[in-house]
Design an enzyme around this catalytic site. Structure first.
Site, PDB file in Angstrom:
ATOM      1  N   SER A 112      -0.244  -5.455  -8.487  1.00  0.00           N
ATOM      2  CA  SER A 112      -1.557  -5.850  -7.899  1.00  0.00           C
ATOM      3  C   SER A 112      -1.549  -7.425  -7.700  1.00  0.00           C
ATOM      4  O   SER A 112      -1.189  -8.196  -8.663  1.00  0.00           O
ATOM      5  CB  SER A 112      -2.378  -5.359  -8.859  1.00  0.00           C
ATOM      6  OG  SER A 112      -3.690  -5.662  -8.264  1.00  0.00           O
ATOM      7  N   LYS A 146      -1.692   2.019 -11.393  1.00  0.00           N
ATOM      8  CA  LYS A 146      -2.218   0.910 -10.243  1.00  0.00           C
ATOM      9  C   LYS A 146      -3.199   1.698  -9.355  1.00  0.00           C
ATOM     10  O   LYS A 146      -3.978   1.088  -8.555  1.00  0.00           O
ATOM     11  CB  LYS A 146      -0.759   0.740  -9.440  1.00  0.00           C
ATOM     12  CG  LYS A 146      -1.254  -0.037  -7.927  1.00  0.00           C
ATOM     13  CD  LYS A 146      -1.558  -1.339  -8.337  1.00  0.00           C
ATOM     14  CE  LYS A 146      -2.132  -2.247  -7.065  1.00  0.00           C
ATOM     15  NZ  LYS A 146      -1.717  -1.864  -5.867  1.00  0.00           N
ATOM     16  N   HIS A 186      -6.378   1.500 -10.910  1.00  0.00           N
ATOM     17  CA  HIS A 186      -6.697   0.067 -10.779  1.00  0.00           C
ATOM     18  C   HIS A 186      -7.502  -0.187  -9.192  1.00  0.00           C
ATOM     19  O   HIS A 186      -8.687  -0.588  -9.518  1.00  0.00           O
ATOM     20  CB  HIS A 186      -5.476  -0.744 -10.795  1.00  0.00           C
ATOM     21  CG  HIS A 186      -6.209  -2.239 -10.266  1.00  0.00           C
ATOM     22  ND1 HIS A 186      -5.952  -2.601  -8.972  1.00  0.00           N
ATOM     23  CD2 HIS A 186      -6.447  -3.401 -10.984  1.00  0.00           C
ATOM     24  CE1 HIS A 186      -6.465  -3.901  -8.545  1.00  0.00           C
ATOM     25  NE2 HIS A 186      -6.403  -4.381  -9.995  1.00  0.00           N
ATOM     26  N   ASN A 187      -6.910   0.670  -8.337  1.00  0.00           N
ATOM     27  CA  ASN A 187      -7.830   0.137  -7.101  1.00  0.00           C
ATOM     28  C   ASN A 187      -8.816   0.972  -6.831  1.00  0.00           C
ATOM     29  O   ASN A 187      -9.792   0.581  -6.178  1.00  0.00           O
ATOM     30  CB  ASN A 187      -6.589   0.439  -5.935  1.00  0.00           C
ATOM     31  CG  ASN A 187      -5.417  -0.311  -5.840  1.00  0.00           C
ATOM     32  OD1 ASN A 187      -5.143  -0.998  -6.577  1.00  0.00           O
ATOM     33  ND2 ASN A 187      -4.892  -0.408  -4.574  1.00  0.00           N
ATOM     34  N   GLU A 212     -11.395  -1.113  -8.416  1.00  0.00           N
ATOM     35  CA  GLU A 212     -11.637  -2.310  -7.702  1.00  0.00           C
ATOM     36  C   GLU A 212     -12.828  -1.505  -6.758  1.00  0.00           C
ATOM     37  O   GLU A 212     -13.632  -2.538  -6.233  1.00  0.00           O
ATOM     38  CB  GLU A 212     -10.189  -2.714  -6.894  1.00  0.00           C
ATOM     39  CG  GLU A 212     -10.551  -3.712  -5.898  1.00  0.00           C
ATOM     40  CD  GLU A 212      -9.129  -3.986  -5.436  1.00  0.00           C
ATOM     41  OE1 GLU A 212      -8.113  -4.143  -6.293  1.00  0.00           O
ATOM     42  OE2 GLU A 212      -8.928  -4.043  -4.050  1.00  0.00           O
TER      43      GLU A 212
HETATM   44  P1  NDP Z   1       4.603  -3.814   4.992  1.00  0.00           P
HETATM   45  O1  NDP Z   1       4.184  -2.630   4.056  1.00  0.00           O
HETATM   46  O2  NDP Z   1       4.179  -4.096   6.177  1.00  0.00           O
HETATM   47  O3  NDP Z   1       6.159  -3.100   5.313  1.00  0.00           O
HETATM   48  C1  NDP Z   1       7.254  -4.261   5.994  1.00  0.00           C
HETATM   49  C2  NDP Z   1       8.503  -4.212   5.314  1.00  0.00           C
HETATM   50  O4  NDP Z   1       8.865  -2.665   5.574  1.00  0.00           O
HETATM   51  C3  NDP Z   1       9.542  -4.944   6.170  1.00  0.00           C
HETATM   52  O5  NDP Z   1      10.394  -5.535   5.391  1.00  0.00           O
HETATM   53  C4  NDP Z   1      10.182  -3.709   7.189  1.00  0.00           C
HETATM   54  O6  NDP Z   1      11.548  -4.106   7.525  1.00  0.00           O
HETATM   55  C5  NDP Z   1      10.114  -2.711   5.934  1.00  0.00           C
HETATM   56  N1  NDP Z   1      10.591  -1.475   6.683  1.00  0.00           N
HETATM   57  C6  NDP Z   1       9.731  -0.660   7.029  1.00  0.00           C
HETATM   58  N2  NDP Z   1      10.193   0.562   7.837  1.00  0.00           N
HETATM   59  C7  NDP Z   1      11.426   0.492   6.971  1.00  0.00           C
HETATM   60  C8  NDP Z   1      12.550   1.305   7.223  1.00  0.00           C
HETATM   61  N3  NDP Z   1      12.338   2.423   7.665  1.00  0.00           N
HETATM   62  N4  NDP Z   1      13.787   0.889   6.676  1.00  0.00           N
HETATM   63  C9  NDP Z   1      13.990  -0.212   5.915  1.00  0.00           C
HETATM   64  N5  NDP Z   1      12.702  -1.159   5.962  1.00  0.00           N
HETATM   65  C10 NDP Z   1      11.712  -0.625   6.517  1.00  0.00           C
HETATM   66  O7  NDP Z   1       5.145  -5.086   3.963  1.00  0.00           O
HETATM   67  P2  NDP Z   1       4.202  -5.704   2.912  1.00  0.00           P
HETATM   68  O8  NDP Z   1       4.927  -6.960   2.449  1.00  0.00           O
HETATM   69  O9  NDP Z   1       2.718  -5.962   3.380  1.00  0.00           O
HETATM   70  O10 NDP Z   1       3.739  -4.600   1.884  1.00  0.00           O
HETATM   71  C11 NDP Z   1       5.442  -3.887   1.169  1.00  0.00           C
HETATM   72  C12 NDP Z   1       4.884  -2.952   0.166  1.00  0.00           C
HETATM   73  O11 NDP Z   1       3.985  -3.644  -0.832  1.00  0.00           O
HETATM   74  C13 NDP Z   1       4.016  -1.987   0.703  1.00  0.00           C
HETATM   75  O12 NDP Z   1       4.349  -0.599   0.232  1.00  0.00           O
HETATM   76  C14 NDP Z   1       2.574  -2.241   0.601  1.00  0.00           C
HETATM   77  O13 NDP Z   1       1.840  -1.229   0.420  1.00  0.00           O
HETATM   78  C15 NDP Z   1       2.688  -3.076  -0.950  1.00  0.00           C
HETATM   79  N6  NDP Z   1       1.512  -4.039  -0.911  1.00  0.00           N
HETATM   80  C16 NDP Z   1       0.985  -4.322  -1.938  1.00  0.00           C
HETATM   81  C17 NDP Z   1       0.059  -5.200  -2.162  1.00  0.00           C
HETATM   82  C18 NDP Z   1      -0.427  -5.346  -3.420  1.00  0.00           C
HETATM   83  O14 NDP Z   1      -1.375  -6.400  -3.133  1.00  0.00           O
HETATM   84  N7  NDP Z   1       0.041  -4.785  -4.327  1.00  0.00           N
HETATM   85  C19 NDP Z   1      -0.330  -5.861  -0.957  1.00  0.00           C
HETATM   86  C20 NDP Z   1       0.253  -5.827   0.318  1.00  0.00           C
HETATM   87  C21 NDP Z   1       1.236  -4.456   0.244  1.00  0.00           C
HETATM   88  P3  NDP Z   1      11.551  -4.766   8.910  1.00  0.00           P
HETATM   89  O15 NDP Z   1      11.204  -6.100   8.872  1.00  0.00           O
HETATM   90  O16 NDP Z   1      12.984  -4.470   9.395  1.00  0.00           O
HETATM   91  O17 NDP Z   1      10.824  -4.198   9.847  1.00  0.00           O
END
Ligand code: NDP
Length: 478
Positions: A128, A183, A186-187, A190
């Site tokens: 988070s 987690k 937590h959300n 929030e």
């Molecule tokens: P995204 O959720 O936008 O995911 C993009 C990434 O996933 C890219 O690296 C992409 O690769 C990869 N990807 C998507 N599909 C595939 C696939 N089939 N095979 C391999 N790679 C794949 O990225 P974020 O950085 O925003 O979030 C990452 C994770 O963290 C998510 O699960 C999200 O929910 C979580 N998150 C958590 C937050 C927090 O505050 N804790 C905030 C934001 C996100 P490519 O570049 O090749 O497309």
């Protein structure tokens, strides 16, 4: 191999986490499905530490010291399964896959079970704090086996946020999906916090006639007291902001339809399954849905409401302090409900979660970080089996002192036609919980009448049924 840890999935979260590891002196293998992201990370931030870029999975795995630790930061859902399927065959017994995405905890349970059969530790990990947290110190909630935490904990703790007392905001939550579950809650909490804050704002604005800039000042004041928290702090910032294009308060030019990504909804769905009332979170999710129900709202716009004038003079002046009491008491209720949910899931899934430990790692890094969480930590330290936060002596006294103002604020809101589902539901929960007798007795009578569902008595053991369609005599059924 030189890398202590690897990160695959280098969108914003993954690249920031990788940089955080590197900045703490760890050698980090980095990989992404599309190599351009890996290259960009190295080009822009390669100087921040030791990175080992890898184009393909085999190269990435080969760069990792054993036991291998692979953090997956990809889109939750099918992409996570795809990445697990790609890497798992390349791993050995004892290696670890750490899923830092926002996975549903039931997916995490499924994945953990499958990988455990192959001797691979799957560590569903709640992270988070958004992008900033990932880079500068998130709150980290790892699940998975206790054994995996031995090899992983120190690395995660090194990059986690630090609580005001200096302890890392990371602890082993419990086995399999305990981390992702916590987690999720937590959300949910929030969502509830944000809804309660929104209601406080609405009351000050609509009932007491304060302008946004003045409400920002009120929130700044609250932020020096028991409500001191990140969300109160940013609320003041948002309310004080002026829209450059129109010169109006920013909050007045933003469309009033709140969006959601789904973790609040998951929390409520799961709470329903566990049979735990989380009305604070539920009302917050419903309030967002209602705000976005454009058609419904348009259809209802002409419905009559009360005609009362806004508060004025001393009454208006005194109102902010009452709203603070109502907000605080409602917040205690919503956290009490959230903790009940964690406790119920712990019992259901056999997780043995340290309830005070959860509060401790939310003191920094995450969105709900607050001074308040240290109070919750202390409450569970004093009584690890505390059935509800409302039974903690300190919280009980504070809520007891707040209740007159709380009731008055809810009544005022009702009289003025201002919706306060969060405040009202919290108060209803408080009153239901402390009630000597609930009308559930009548509900049981109705159920027995129409469905012979039986009831228990206050004065005797056993289950009973009244012959409602006959002579209304009572029979014992068990
Ligand atoms: P995204 O959720 O936008 O995911 C993009 C990434 O996933 C890219 O690296 C992409 O690769 C990869 N990807 C998507 N599909 C595939 C696939 N089939 N095979 C391999 N790679 C794949 O990225 P974020 O950085 O925003 O979030 C990452 C994770 O963290 C998510 O699960 C999200 O929910 C979580 N998150 C958590 C937050 C927090 O505050 N804790 C905030 C934001 C996100 P490519 O570049 O090749 O497309």
């Amino acid at each position: 191999p030189t890398a202590q840890i690897g990160v695959t999935g280098l969108a914003v979260m993954g690249s920031n986490l990788a940089r955080n590891f590197a900045r703490h002196g760890h050698t980090v293998a980095v990989h992404n499905r599309t190599t351009a992201r890996t290259t960009a990370l190295i080009d822009e931030h390669g100087h921040e530490g030791n990175f080992v870029p890898a184009e393909i999975a085999e190269e990435f795995v080969a760069a990792l010291q054993k036991p291998r630790r692979i953090v997956i930061m990809v889109k939750a859902g099918d992409p996570t399964d795809a990445v697990i399927d790609e890497f798992a065959p390349l791993l050995d017994e004892g290696d670890m896959i750490i899923d830092g995405g926002n996975a549903h905890f039931l997916d995490t349970r499924r994945r953990e079970k499958k990988l455990r059969e192959r001797g691979i530790h799957f560590v569903g990990t709640g992270i988070s704090g958004g992008e900033e947290g990932a880079l500068h110190g998130p709150s980290i909630m790892p699940g998975g086996s206790a054994e995996s935490y031995e090899a992983l904990g120190p690395l995660l703790e090194s990059i986690a946020a630090k609580a005001p007392d200096g302890t890392p905001c990371c602890t082993h939550i419990g086995p399999d999906a305990a981390g992702h579950f916590v987690k999720m809650v937590h959300n949910g909490i929030e969502y509830a916090d944000m809804q309660l804050i929104a209601e406080a704002y609405d009351l000050l604005r609509t009932v007491a006639g304060y302008e946004p800039a003045r409400i920002a000042e009120v929130f700044r004041g609250w932020n020096t007291g028991r409500l001191d928290s990140y969300l109160i702090e940013i609320t003041a910032e948002v309310l004080a902001h002026t829209d450059a294009a129109t010169g109006r308060p920013f909050v007045d030019v933003v469309a009033d339809a709140a969006e959601q990504k789904g973790t609040g909804r998951w929390t409520v769905q799961t709470a329903l399954d566990l049979g735990v009332p989380v009305s604070g979170i539920g009302e917050a999710v419903f309030a967002r849905s209602l705000s976005g129900s454009t058609g419904l709202r348009a259809a209802a716009r002409g419905l009559p409401g009360p005609e009362g004038a806004a508060l004025s003079g001393e009454e208006a002046e005194a109102f902010a302090a009452r709203v603070e009491e109502a907000l605080y008491a409602s917040k205690v209720v919503s956290y009490a409900q959230g903790w009940n949910m964690i406790s119920a899931a712990g019992a259901e899934y056999g997780w043995d979660i340290d309830l005070g430990g959860v509060a401790a790692i939310w003191r920094g890094g995450c969105i709900i970080r607050a001074a308040f969480l240290d109070r919750i930590r202390a409450a569970f330290a004093a009584d690890p089996a505390l059935p509800t936060l409302l039974a903690d002596k300190g919280f009980a006294e504070e809520v007891g002192r707040a209740q007159d103002a709380w009731r008055e604020v809810v009544a005022t809101a009702v009289r003025h036609g201002v919706p306060t589902p969060g405040f009202s539901a919290a108060l209803a929960y408080y009153d239901a919980l402390r009630a000597e007798r609930l009308p559930a007795a009548l509900t049981q009578g109705q159920r027995d009448f129409f469905g012979a569902h039986t009831y228990r008595r206050t004065d005797r053991e056993g289950s009973f049924h009244t012959l409602w369609g006959g002579d209304r005599s009572e029979e014992r059924t068990a």
